[in-house]
Scaffold this active site. Structure first.
Site, PDB file in Angstrom:
ATOM      1  CB  CYS A  44      -0.914   0.010   1.220  1.00 49.05           C
ATOM      2  SG  CYS A  44      -2.025  -1.407   1.304  1.00 49.05           S
ATOM      3  CG  ASP A 137     -21.448  10.803 -16.684  1.00 53.15           C
ATOM      4  OD1 ASP A 137     -20.572  10.336 -15.915  1.00 53.15           O
ATOM      5  OD2 ASP A 137     -21.731  10.272 -17.775  1.00 53.15           O
TER       6      ASP A 137
END
Length: 222
Positions: A44, A137
């Site tokens: 990570c 959108d």
């Protein structure tokens, strides 16, 4: 499970930069929401460092990044110092994207980002390495789901952003291994009589044994 083309779920969350409403955070931008299993873990750390190194490239593409793990804000802020050190980032500058606090695992569960095969010392499943690319959108344009043990390739994520944004503006598709600037394929729905108008740089048809003129290429539109 969020499906391609569907409105991505809105949510309120706490990040290391404060409270956000996700759709308001996106605004008129593209957005990449990506999760990681746990703060202060090796893979990570490499991933968030690489994402931070590429931050300017995402800004050029009008893309906002936001990360998530099942850790709290205090841990995120402490971990960022290690990420900056590993990635040789300027620690005098603000970290380029927020990290969501999901210590309750509410979002990880809601968005199906759990890896059942990787667990923390308490036996609780870790968050998988999910990637959601969301358009202005607010619709889901692309998703990846990696297991906790496999690190992502952020150069590939940049590549698919380039493809998504290009294909949203022009009636093209990007072929295998395509990179920004290379030739594209003309979408099958484009009629031959419309091709010259749509693709002023020209286009060509690749001859194949079937004699079906479906493999049409054109230089990448501007």
């Amino acid at each position: 499970m969020v499906l391609l083309g569907h409105i991505f779920p809105n949510f309120d969350a706490v990040t290391n930069e404060g409270q956000i409403n996700f759709h308001e955070f996106i605004g008129d931008s593209w957005c990449i929401l990506f999760s990681h299993p746990h703060d202060f873990t090796p893979v990570c750390t490499t991933e968030l460092a690489r994402a931070a190194q590429l931050a300017d490239e995402f800004v050029k593409r009008n893309v906002k990044l936001i990360a998530l793990s099942c850790n709290d804000v205090s841990m995120h802020n402490d971990w960022i110092k290690d990420i900056q050190c590993y990635g040789k980032l300027d620690n005098s500058k603000k970290f380029p994207f927020p990290i969501i606090d999901d210590k309750t695992r509410h979002l990880a569960e809601k968005l199906k980002m759990i890896d059942p095969d990787e667990r923390d010392p308490a036996g609780i499943p870790l968050t998988a390495r999910a990637v959601f690319i969301i358009g202005p959108d607010k619709k889901l344009k692309l998703s990846f789901l990696y297991p906790a043990t496999t690190g992502r390739n952020f150069d590939e994520i940049l590549r698919v952003v380039d493809s998504l944004q290009l294909c949203a503006k022009h009636k093209v598709a990007t072929p295998v291994d395509w990179k920004n600037g290379q030739d594209c394929m003309i979408q099958p729905g484009v009629k031959e009589e419309d091709a010259d108008k749509l693709f002023p740089k020209g286009h060509s048809v690749i001859d194949v044994p079937s004699k079906k003129n479906y493999l049409r290429t054109t230089p990448q539109p501007n």
